[in-house]
Design a protein around this motif. Sequence first.
Motif, PDB file in Angstrom:
ATOM      1  N   THR A   4       0.821  -1.218   0.000  1.00 60.74           N
ATOM      2  CA  THR A   4       0.000   0.000   0.000  1.00 60.74           C
ATOM      3  C   THR A   4       0.849   1.259   0.000  1.00 60.74           C
ATOM      4  OG1 THR A   4      -0.152  -0.113   2.411  1.00 60.74           O
ATOM      5  CG2 THR A   4      -1.969  -1.084   1.133  1.00 60.74           C
ATOM      6  N   ASP A   5       2.177   1.118   0.177  1.00 64.17           N
ATOM      7  CA  ASP A   5       3.021   2.296   0.278  1.00 64.17           C
ATOM      8  C   ASP A   5       2.962   3.147  -0.987  1.00 64.17           C
ATOM      9  OD1 ASP A   5       5.730   0.739   2.184  1.00 64.17           O
ATOM     10  OD2 ASP A   5       3.771   1.485   2.775  1.00 64.17           O
ATOM     11  N   LEU A   6       2.893   2.521  -2.152  1.00 62.53           N
ATOM     12  CA  LEU A   6       2.902   3.272  -3.398  1.00 62.53           C
ATOM     13  C   LEU A   6       1.675   4.176  -3.503  1.00 62.53           C
ATOM     14  CD1 LEU A   6       4.386   3.830  -6.019  1.00 62.53           C
ATOM     15  CD2 LEU A   6       3.117   1.955  -7.080  1.00 62.53           C
ATOM     16  N   SER A   7       0.516   3.688  -3.092  1.00 63.47           N
ATOM     17  CA  SER A   7      -0.690   4.522  -3.149  1.00 63.47           C
ATOM     18  C   SER A   7      -0.600   5.662  -2.142  1.00 63.47           C
ATOM     19  CB  SER A   7      -1.939   3.677  -2.894  1.00 63.47           C
ATOM     20  OG  SER A   7      -1.934   3.141  -1.589  1.00 63.47           O
ATOM     21  N   GLU A   8       0.031   5.419  -0.992  1.00 62.31           N
ATOM     22  CA  GLU A   8       0.202   6.487  -0.010  1.00 62.31           C
ATOM     23  C   GLU A   8       1.173   7.542  -0.523  1.00 62.31           C
ATOM     24  OE1 GLU A   8       1.397   4.416   3.471  1.00 62.31           O
ATOM     25  OE2 GLU A   8      -0.607   3.595   3.879  1.00 62.31           O
ATOM     26  N   LEU A   9       2.239   7.084  -1.164  1.00 67.47           N
ATOM     27  CA  LEU A   9       3.189   8.021  -1.757  1.00 67.47           C
ATOM     28  C   LEU A   9       2.524   8.831  -2.872  1.00 67.47           C
ATOM     29  CD1 LEU A   9       6.361   5.755  -1.941  1.00 67.47           C
ATOM     30  CD2 LEU A   9       6.090   7.807  -0.521  1.00 67.47           C
ATOM     31  N   VAL A  39      -1.988   9.976   3.719  1.00 67.12           N
ATOM     32  CA  VAL A  39      -0.816  10.782   4.050  1.00 67.12           C
ATOM     33  C   VAL A  39      -0.463  10.632   5.525  1.00 67.12           C
ATOM     34  CG1 VAL A  39       0.091  13.136   4.176  1.00 67.12           C
ATOM     35  CG2 VAL A  39      -1.233  12.423   2.180  1.00 67.12           C
ATOM     36  N   SER A  40      -1.471  10.603   6.386  1.00 65.15           N
ATOM     37  CA  SER A  40      -1.219  10.420   7.826  1.00 65.15           C
ATOM     38  C   SER A  40      -0.559   9.075   8.097  1.00 65.15           C
ATOM     39  CB  SER A  40      -2.534  10.536   8.608  1.00 65.15           C
ATOM     40  OG  SER A  40      -3.066  11.833   8.507  1.00 65.15           O
ATOM     41  N   ASN A  41      -1.003   8.027   7.404  1.00 67.09           N
ATOM     42  CA  ASN A  41      -0.382   6.708   7.563  1.00 67.09           C
ATOM     43  C   ASN A  41       1.075   6.742   7.133  1.00 67.09           C
ATOM     44  OD1 ASN A  41      -2.677   5.534   8.552  1.00 67.09           O
ATOM     45  ND2 ASN A  41      -3.255   4.513   6.630  1.00 67.09           N
ATOM     46  N   LEU A  42       1.341   7.437   6.017  1.00 66.11           N
ATOM     47  CA  LEU A  42       2.714   7.541   5.519  1.00 66.11           C
ATOM     48  C   LEU A  42       3.597   8.260   6.527  1.00 66.11           C
ATOM     49  CD1 LEU A  42       4.747   7.143   3.177  1.00 66.11           C
ATOM     50  CD2 LEU A  42       3.951   9.340   2.264  1.00 66.11           C
ATOM     51  N   GLU A  43       3.103   9.379   7.073  1.00 62.03           N
ATOM     52  CA  GLU A  43       3.878  10.131   8.059  1.00 62.03           C
ATOM     53  C   GLU A  43       4.115   9.299   9.316  1.00 62.03           C
ATOM     54  OE1 GLU A  43       2.803  14.817   7.320  1.00 62.03           O
ATOM     55  OE2 GLU A  43       1.291  13.562   8.303  1.00 62.03           O
ATOM     56  N   ALA A  44       3.098   8.557   9.751  1.00 63.02           N
ATOM     57  CA  ALA A  44       3.235   7.744  10.969  1.00 63.02           C
ATOM     58  C   ALA A  44       4.281   6.662  10.778  1.00 63.02           C
ATOM     59  CB  ALA A  44       1.885   7.127  11.333  1.00 63.02           C
ATOM     60  N   ARG A  45       4.286   6.025   9.625  1.00 64.13           N
ATOM     61  CA  ARG A  45       5.239   4.944   9.397  1.00 64.13           C
ATOM     62  C   ARG A  45       6.663   5.487   9.237  1.00 64.13           C
ATOM     63  NH1 ARG A  45       2.720   2.892   5.823  1.00 64.13           N
ATOM     64  NH2 ARG A  45       3.813   3.454   3.917  1.00 64.13           N
ATOM     65  N   GLY A  47       7.677   8.316  10.550  1.00 60.64           N
ATOM     66  CA  GLY A  47       8.057   9.018  11.776  1.00 60.64           C
ATOM     67  C   GLY A  47       8.496  10.440  11.524  1.00 60.64           C
ATOM     68  N   ILE A  48       8.044  11.032  10.419  1.00 60.35           N
ATOM     69  CA  ILE A  48       8.424  12.390  10.036  1.00 60.35           C
ATOM     70  C   ILE A  48       7.193  13.120   9.510  1.00 60.35           C
ATOM     71  CG2 ILE A  48       9.848  13.815   8.493  1.00 60.35           C
ATOM     72  CD1 ILE A  48      11.840  11.548   8.381  1.00 60.35           C
ATOM     73  N   ARG A  49       7.010  14.385   9.912  1.00 63.51           N
ATOM     74  CA  ARG A  49       5.916  15.186   9.370  1.00 63.51           C
ATOM     75  C   ARG A  49       6.329  15.696   7.991  1.00 63.51           C
ATOM     76  NH1 ARG A  49       1.304  17.447  10.769  1.00 63.51           N
ATOM     77  NH2 ARG A  49       1.460  16.617  12.888  1.00 63.51           N
ATOM     78  N   LEU A  50       5.482  15.436   7.033  1.00 61.64           N
ATOM     79  CA  LEU A  50       5.761  15.845   5.653  1.00 61.64           C
ATOM     80  C   LEU A  50       5.008  17.097   5.243  1.00 61.64           C
ATOM     81  CD1 LEU A  50       5.485  12.306   4.023  1.00 61.64           C
ATOM     82  CD2 LEU A  50       7.590  13.515   4.667  1.00 61.64           C
ATOM     83  N   LEU A  51       3.869  17.350   5.901  1.00 61.12           N
ATOM     84  CA  LEU A  51       3.027  18.492   5.547  1.00 61.12           C
ATOM     85  C   LEU A  51       2.677  19.296   6.782  1.00 61.12           C
ATOM     86  CD1 LEU A  51       0.489  16.681   3.175  1.00 61.12           C
ATOM     87  CD2 LEU A  51       2.376  18.157   2.451  1.00 61.12           C
ATOM     88  N   ASN A  52       2.664  20.613   6.633  1.00 67.01           N
ATOM     89  CA  ASN A  52       2.117  21.500   7.650  1.00 67.01           C
ATOM     90  C   ASN A  52       0.666  21.779   7.272  1.00 67.01           C
ATOM     91  OD1 ASN A  52       4.585  21.916   9.126  1.00 67.01           O
ATOM     92  ND2 ASN A  52       5.273  23.225   7.440  1.00 67.01           N
ATOM     93  N   ARG A  53      -0.244  21.528   8.191  1.00 63.65           N
ATOM     94  CA  ARG A  53      -1.662  21.690   7.906  1.00 63.65           C
ATOM     95  C   ARG A  53      -2.272  22.732   8.825  1.00 63.65           C
ATOM     96  NH1 ARG A  53      -0.061  16.472   8.331  1.00 63.65           N
ATOM     97  NH2 ARG A  53      -0.758  14.860   6.848  1.00 63.65           N
ATOM     98  N   THR A  54      -3.062  23.619   8.239  1.00 65.37           N
ATOM     99  CA  THR A  54      -3.930  24.501   9.019  1.00 65.37           C
ATOM    100  C   THR A  54      -5.328  24.362   8.435  1.00 65.37           C
ATOM    101  OG1 THR A  54      -3.703  26.475   7.606  1.00 65.37           O
ATOM    102  CG2 THR A  54      -1.987  26.109   9.267  1.00 65.37           C
ATOM    103  N   THR A  55      -6.284  25.060   9.010  1.00 72.55           N
ATOM    104  CA  THR A  55      -7.653  24.976   8.488  1.00 72.55           C
ATOM    105  C   THR A  55      -7.760  25.619   7.111  1.00 72.55           C
ATOM    106  OG1 THR A  55      -8.191  27.034   9.657  1.00 72.55           O
ATOM    107  CG2 THR A  55      -8.695  24.936  10.771  1.00 72.55           C
ATOM    108  N   ARG A  56      -6.765  26.448   6.732  1.00 69.96           N
ATOM    109  CA  ARG A  56      -6.869  27.176   5.460  1.00 69.96           C
ATOM    110  C   ARG A  56      -5.775  26.848   4.461  1.00 69.96           C
ATOM    111  NH1 ARG A  56      -8.755  33.407   6.762  1.00 69.96           N
ATOM    112  NH2 ARG A  56     -10.711  32.891   7.868  1.00 69.96           N
ATOM    113  N   SER A  57      -4.719  26.173   4.888  1.00 67.65           N
ATOM    114  CA  SER A  57      -3.615  25.972   3.955  1.00 67.65           C
ATOM    115  C   SER A  57      -2.878  24.669   4.236  1.00 67.65           C
ATOM    116  CB  SER A  57      -2.626  27.143   4.038  1.00 67.65           C
ATOM    117  OG  SER A  57      -2.000  27.179   5.316  1.00 67.65           O
ATOM    118  N   VAL A  58      -2.153  24.243   3.225  1.00 66.83           N
ATOM    119  CA  VAL A  58      -1.283  23.072   3.318  1.00 66.83           C
ATOM    120  C   VAL A  58       0.061  23.464   2.731  1.00 66.83           C
ATOM    121  CG1 VAL A  58      -0.882  20.698   2.585  1.00 66.83           C
ATOM    122  CG2 VAL A  58      -3.214  21.470   3.080  1.00 66.83           C
ATOM    123  N   SER A  59       1.143  23.166   3.440  1.00 67.17           N
ATOM    124  CA  SER A  59       2.475  23.479   2.929  1.00 67.17           C
ATOM    125  C   SER A  59       3.424  22.337   3.266  1.00 67.17           C
ATOM    126  CB  SER A  59       3.003  24.792   3.523  1.00 67.17           C
ATOM    127  OG  SER A  59       3.126  24.703   4.936  1.00 67.17           O
TER     128      SER A  59
END
Length: 298
Positions: A4-9, A39-45, A47-59
Amino acid sequence: MRTTDLSELAAFDAVARHCSFRRASEERGVTASAISHAVSNLEARLGIRLLNRTTRSVSLTDAGSQLLAHLSPAFADIGTALDTLNQFRDTPFGRVRMTVPNSIAPFVLGPVIGPLMTQNPNLELEIVATDALVDIVAEGFDAGIRLGESLRDGMTAVRIKPRLSFTVVGSPAYFARRPIPLTPPDLRGHVCIRNMHPSGIAYPWSFGRDGQQIDFEPTGPITLHDHELMIETALSGIALAYVWADRARPYIGSGRLVDCLTDWIEPESPLYLYYPSRKYVSAGLRAVIDILRATPAP
């Protein structure tokens, strides 16, 4: 790594390119919550945050930027590898996603969609019609259609068959009150709709004959950017409109609108289908290009 990693990537790649879970979900054809979960599963596995999330933006975080830099070429290579299999098929297989101005989409793409899909039954065609200038790279489009002067650097442009022209139209009721203009300067005595790009920039009514060029800038009380609304306003009898001739033709044919200054109208700039210069041209996109180069507008 799990299968499933490829679909998460792929989910991360889509979010990172669009900076939006909603747009990524539209591209991937799944719900936004499914994309977020992947994306959350990918980050959890990892062990690194890949995206900064707010209610209005993603970076992207620094780690996310580095991962994207390696993923994008890899996914492009995968897409190219899969597309090369089209040489073993009778017709192309895959999706082509395009953007085209709403004001010209019906008479540029309308005549070709039927033949294109009939000849290529395994093709998936997605068309987004908007008069706003679209960054096709950021928005995940394979190609777009525009007039030549609005193309950005770094794009490969292929001239397609239709050449478009404008016309000036008014209703019989309007011309019952005012004389039909015979030359562009005559328009100063008329109520004329101001044409505006979606960006808010007005553009003139352009005319030409025998090498003479005249740009007329209306000063009337109505400013519009939608050609259908311009036609509806002209039909109401309160103003003249400067619209694509193909869009006005049915109303002229039925007598609901009268065109004028026809001997001052010159063909517009040629239309181009464009795509990023570095982008691999898939068999599906090639089929679209071929039919648009061969089929003139009606």
